[in-house]
Design an enzyme around this catalytic site. Structure first.
Site: not given
Ligand code: NAD
Ligand code: WQD
Length: 348
Positions: A34, A36, A125, A127, A150, A154, A179-180, A200-201
């Site tokens: 928990l 996050n 990811s 990324t 980060y 990965k 991806f996103n 994030n957007l």
């Protein structure tokens, strides 16, 4: 039916995947610290699916608890979501990222090895591709030009799994490169719940639309893209969740080590996302073009062909669904899991 251990299952993508697992008849054990996320997710999962996961609140690196779970419950496969995920934070706190992401994976692998569990799906990811030259990005694109800790965790974890499979081919391992991921379950009971100001957007857009933040900074208007703003492959979290079920089936159908992109294969610019959000939801999103964000690439979208051909999976939901469901979650849960749930018929 199989029993799936879901590490990080209280988190954003994990909780949506647990919905689809429970709905599909799998038994689910969630292990999550928990760090996050919120325990209320368990009630929400039960409300959505009518079934309850078993929840063990623990840091995955607590090997006593981890081994206890494997010793007492016959686990068929693991989906490994748990970890830290904020790119900027990873630059400031690299040791935490290596310790948590790599450390929890090693603890998990040891426990699986000891208890004879060999099937795992991992949250990787896009990324790992860094600033890819080829668009769309296929799984075969070169890796390694990753600019932050980060992303390097990965890459390292994918490498650990690859080495593990090379040493013991009875391990069945699927790396899913997301991806996103955006959006939320359409019922609005679960969604993305950033603890601080979002990076994030999508969560930023929803908080601006809700009046919690004054305006969105659009990072860069001079990229070599049709409208000058960054292009990404946004994928609805429900589609992503479905991809994990296909990956579990793939472990049985074609054991071994494999890697799949999970994206739509379509690029969407920041301004396109903002304008679609405003049009679909009828809410303004005040925004202003500012300087580029360091480390951002201009364009990033998936070649989603391999997942379609091999897993029989493809994204079904579009950007309109993503903005609608993200806003529905925000309206119903103005302060995420920490606030009051607003019933649908109370909303303006
Ligand atoms: P999230 O933070 O919502 O979920 C991760 C969960 O792991 C949280 O519930 C957190 O409490 C838990 N956790 C963290 N450290 C732990 C530990 N040591 N022991 C046990 N639990 C721990 O993140 P998410 O967006 O759901 O991402 C899930 C996975 O997908 C992560 O591995 C992330 O790196 C990866 N991923 C996410 C995105 C994205 O944009 N959201 C994109 C690509 C990959
Ligand atoms: C998307 C676009 C921004 C915020 C990150 C990680 C990646 C993966 C997914 C985990 C970009 C622009 C953003 C804002 C903006 N996570 N933007 N204003 O950077 O593509 O990917 O999340 O694995 O590893 O790096 O996602 O949502 O931050 O940005 O203009 O306030 O929106 O510049 O073009 P990104 P994002």
């Amino acid at each position: 039916m199989k029993t799936i251990l879901v590490t990080g299952g209280a988190g954003y993508i994990g909780s949506h995947t647990c919905v689809r697992l429970l709905e599909s008849g799998y038994d689910v054990i969630i292990m999550d610290s928990l760090a996050n996320s919120h325990s209320l997710v368990m009630d929400r999962l039960a409300a959505i699916t009518g079934r309850e996961p078993l929840f063990v609140e623990t840091d995955l690196r607590d090997t006593e608890i981890l081994n206890g779970v494997f010793a007492h419950i016959p686990i068929d496969a693991v989906i490994h979501f748990c970890g830290l995920k904020a790119v900027g934070e990873s630059v400031a706190r690299p040791l935490d990222y290596y310790e948590v992401n790599v450390g929890s994976t090693l603890a998990l692998c040891r426990a699986m090895q000891e208890h004879g569990v060999r099937d795992l799906v991992f949250s990787s990811s896009a990324t790992v591709y860094g600033a890819a030259e080829e668009m769309p990005i296929p799984e075969t694109a070169p890796l390694g030009e990753v600019t932050n800790p980060y992303g390097r965790t990965k890459l390292m974890i994918e490498q650990i799994f690859s080495d593990l499979h090379a040493s013991s081919p009875d391990w069945n391992l699927v790396m899913l490169r997301y991806f996103n991921p955006v959006g939320a379950h359409p019922c609005g009971l679960i969604g993305e719940d950033p603890l601080d100001t979002p990076n994030n957007l999508f969560p930023y857009i929803t908080q601006v639309a809700a009046g919690r933040l004054p305006e969105l900074s659009v990072y860069g208007g001079d990229y070599p893209t049709p409208d000058g703003t960054g292009v990404r492959d946004y994928i609805h979290v429900m589609d992503l969740a479905e991809g994990h079920l296909r990956a579990l089936e793939h472990l049985d159908a074609k054991p071994g080590f494999d890697v799949f992109n999970l994206g739509t294969g379509r690029g969407c610019s920041v301004l396109e996302a903002v304008r679609t959000f405003e049009a679909v939801n009828g809410v303004p999103v005040p925004h202003r073009i500012t300087a580029r964000r360091p480390g951002d690439v201009a364009v990033c979208y998936a070649d989603a062909g391999k997942a379609r051909q091999v897993l029989g999976w493809e994204a079904r939901l579009g950007i309109e669904d993503m903005v609608r469901d993200a806003w529905n979650w925000q309206c119903g849960n103005p302060n995420g899991y920490r606030g009051v749930m607003v019933p649908m018929d109370w909303r303006k």
